[in-house]
Scaffold this active site. Sequence first.
Site, mmCIF file in Angstrom:
data_model
loop_
_atom_site.group_PDB
_atom_site.id
_atom_site.type_symbol
_atom_site.label_atom_id
_atom_site.label_comp_id
_atom_site.label_asym_id
_atom_site.label_seq_id
_atom_site.Cartn_x
_atom_site.Cartn_y
_atom_site.Cartn_z
ATOM 1 C CG HIS A 177 10.098 -10.228 0.446
ATOM 2 N ND1 HIS A 177 10.229 -8.975 1.007
ATOM 3 C CD2 HIS A 177 8.767 -10.460 0.332
ATOM 4 C CE1 HIS A 177 9.012 -8.482 1.221
ATOM 5 N NE2 HIS A 177 8.114 -9.358 0.816
ATOM 6 C CG HIS A 198 4.286 -11.905 3.628
ATOM 7 N ND1 HIS A 198 5.617 -12.070 3.875
ATOM 8 C CD2 HIS A 198 4.213 -11.006 2.612
ATOM 9 C CE1 HIS A 198 6.327 -11.307 3.059
ATOM 10 N NE2 HIS A 198 5.498 -10.655 2.282
ATOM 11 C CG ASP A 199 4.590 -12.181 -0.555
ATOM 12 O OD1 ASP A 199 3.515 -11.554 -0.502
ATOM 13 O OD2 ASP A 199 5.706 -11.624 -0.529
ATOM 14 C CD GLU A 216 -1.064 -11.593 -4.246
ATOM 15 O OE1 GLU A 216 -2.129 -11.844 -3.650
ATOM 16 O OE2 GLU A 216 -0.977 -10.815 -5.211
ATOM 17 C CG ASP A 217 3.584 -14.001 -4.892
ATOM 18 O OD1 ASP A 217 2.644 -13.343 -5.368
ATOM 19 O OD2 ASP A 217 4.547 -13.484 -4.306
ATOM 20 C CG ASP A 275 5.305 -7.101 2.605
ATOM 21 O OD1 ASP A 275 6.387 -7.453 2.090
ATOM 22 O OD2 ASP A 275 4.218 -7.106 1.988
HETATM 23 MN MN MN Z 1 5.838 -9.232 0.546
#
Ligand code: MN
Length: 754
Positions: free
Chosen positions: A63, A88-89, A92-93, A155
């Site tokens: 992704h 980018h993630d 967050e993840d 995204d």
């Molecule tokens: Mn994303």
Amino acid sequence: MDEIQLKEMQDEEMINNAFQELLDSYLATKHRKKIEIITKAFNFAKQAHKGVKRRSGEPYIMHPIAVAKIVCTEIGLGSTSICSALLHDVVEDTDYTVEDISNIFGPKIAQIVDGLTKISGGIFGDRASAQAENFKKLLLTMSDDIRVILIKIADRLHNMRTLGSMLPNKQYKIAGETLYIYAPLANRLGLNKIKTELEDLSFRYEHPEEYEQIEKKLAATQQERDSLFQEFTDPIRKELDKMGLQYEIKARIKSPYSIWTKMQTKHISFEEIYDILAVRIIFKPKDNQQELNECFNIYVSISKIYKPHPDRLRDWVSHPKANGYQALHVTLMSNRGQWIEVQIRSKRMDDVAEQGFAAHWKYKEGGGSEDEGELEKWLHTIKEILDDPQPDAMDLLDTIKLNLFASEIFVFTPKGEIKTMPQNSTALDFAFSIHTFLGSHCIGAKVNHKLVPLSHRLQSGDQVEILTSKAQRIQPSWVNFVSTAKAKAKILAIIKREQRIAQKEGEEILNEFFQKEDIEQTSINTEKLFRLHRMNTKEELLLALGQKTLVLGEEDRNVLKEKSNSTNWKKYLFPFGGSGNKQNKGKKIPEENKEEQKADENSIDRKKPIKLTEEAIQKNYIIADCCKPIPGDDVLGYIDDKNRIIIHKRQCPVAAKLKSSHGNRILAANWDTHKTLFFPVNILVKGIDNIGVLNQITQVISQQLNVNIHKLTIESNDGIFDGKIQLYVHDVNDVKTICNNLKKINEVKSVSRI
Ligand code: MN
């Protein structure tokens, strides 16, 4: 080697290939070749997401790679953005923090990743109360660094392209949000191609059948368009060759979503849309300085071949749109008797049209920085709006959205300065655009030296002089006719401020009243009063008192002096059967808690689409009043505050908001067959007024089809009639049969459901 190991190796190869493709496309751009840092970002992200899979079963890292590829090839951004997209993630993840990113990749990339992390829950959180914060965050980060929103759009585009593997209720949330805010944002940033793709993808998920129908019709008519294109452009090519130009001529086919929107808003059929084909001339200017002149030269030479439409010359060349778009649009009459739009642009203008602002950076040395100024101005307006306290996120969103879609007009100040305003702007909007003081004291305007009211809609080319008076005060009704975000936000903010002052005065009046009557001032007593006057909150009561629209008197005294154990006053208390929650003061249960409780209580399985059966109507689900869907329409369910399921049409504007703001309460819904119940529909019939035509229409409906007409209104004007028929049907198929039968009547020219 076992199966798991084999799968791992295949995955590894897939990942490396995808990354290599990204690198290759990056190397093909004009950017500096910063391969090292991109490779570092890739390796870091790959390791951080290790072992995690997407819903589709792919390794997660696929992704971020895809998003980075979009950022590079479709938006045209460079290494900083590519690295940020790859990462980018991560925050967050995974367990990594923004500091980690900053230490390894530097503060710029860390800042962008931080912005992306802050808005990762979608523009709106899952809970209504989180909306305001998230949306503000998005706008703030966007005005900090525009790359944040560009990567966010990439995204979203990748999520839309892979939406098929999501649960249906999530699909509606994402598709709805995309149409509601991301497509307009992409449009505002000049990302035309991405905007169109986002709209088409949303449309495909929300109305699969209509999408397919339009695709089929487009395919079926393709050959005809091809031959028209050839025939139409041949003489143009000859002419352009004679001029010695380097050029390319392309056919532009209207997107399924815009075809569908046009069919819906104009109540016409696919066959009646005449501008499916447009022609684009993209030329390489001989001299960059002469670019504008060359556009007009082309226009002159091709309008010698075909007659131009006198009212349809659009000059976005000398006056670019606020999103940077530049082109010269003309509409010419083809030899087949059909108007065809021709868009004339240089290669640079074409890049800007497709890729938006990022393309400007590519041409930076060749001018065009003026349009970046427009973007700056827009971001500035957004910052200004954010400065005004606005508790309701949806209001804020509507206000911002106003600024996203509007096309523009040009008006002049009394000194001859040119100002760009959104279409439909009024004199009052113009006043606010210059200064808040001018807006809030505006009493009227002179447009082209003629006196007009402040609600007057401006036209391109108008010269506007604002008239003010110190005595003037903002009126609540102004909100109804202004159309710019800035004016609307300012008016609302000032009204709110005045209301707060009035409420304070109201509070004093109320205190005095209690003291004078010697009644204890409790929240129950206050509630008795506002219920007596059919109000829902204490604030409403205070406002009415402060604004002197309500004066307390005899009746109020009596209600308060009745013994509290007598039940007489209770009839005022909860007329709508609400709970007896008497905690007006004290601590309030926050909204989100209530929502969570409800979510736990209810036994609705949100993951499965609900079946809308005939027996369960009103019991298990309710038909929404706003859009009144009938069986067969594309619908979705919304779980409301009382835990009821409300069925909306998917394109209903109310549903569009709900999808964005309460995505977790959206359910997929399918119709069961309906054969006993009747639903109301409106049908619009247009045609040639002839004796007996009305008779034929009613005959088709009531005798042939045995359907009851509920209401019929016909207006006739110079031999043309316009009829609106309200009738009751079982489902969409009934409507189709009726429409088809009505179309068989000779005089009837168009039939559509509205
Ligand atoms: Mn994303």
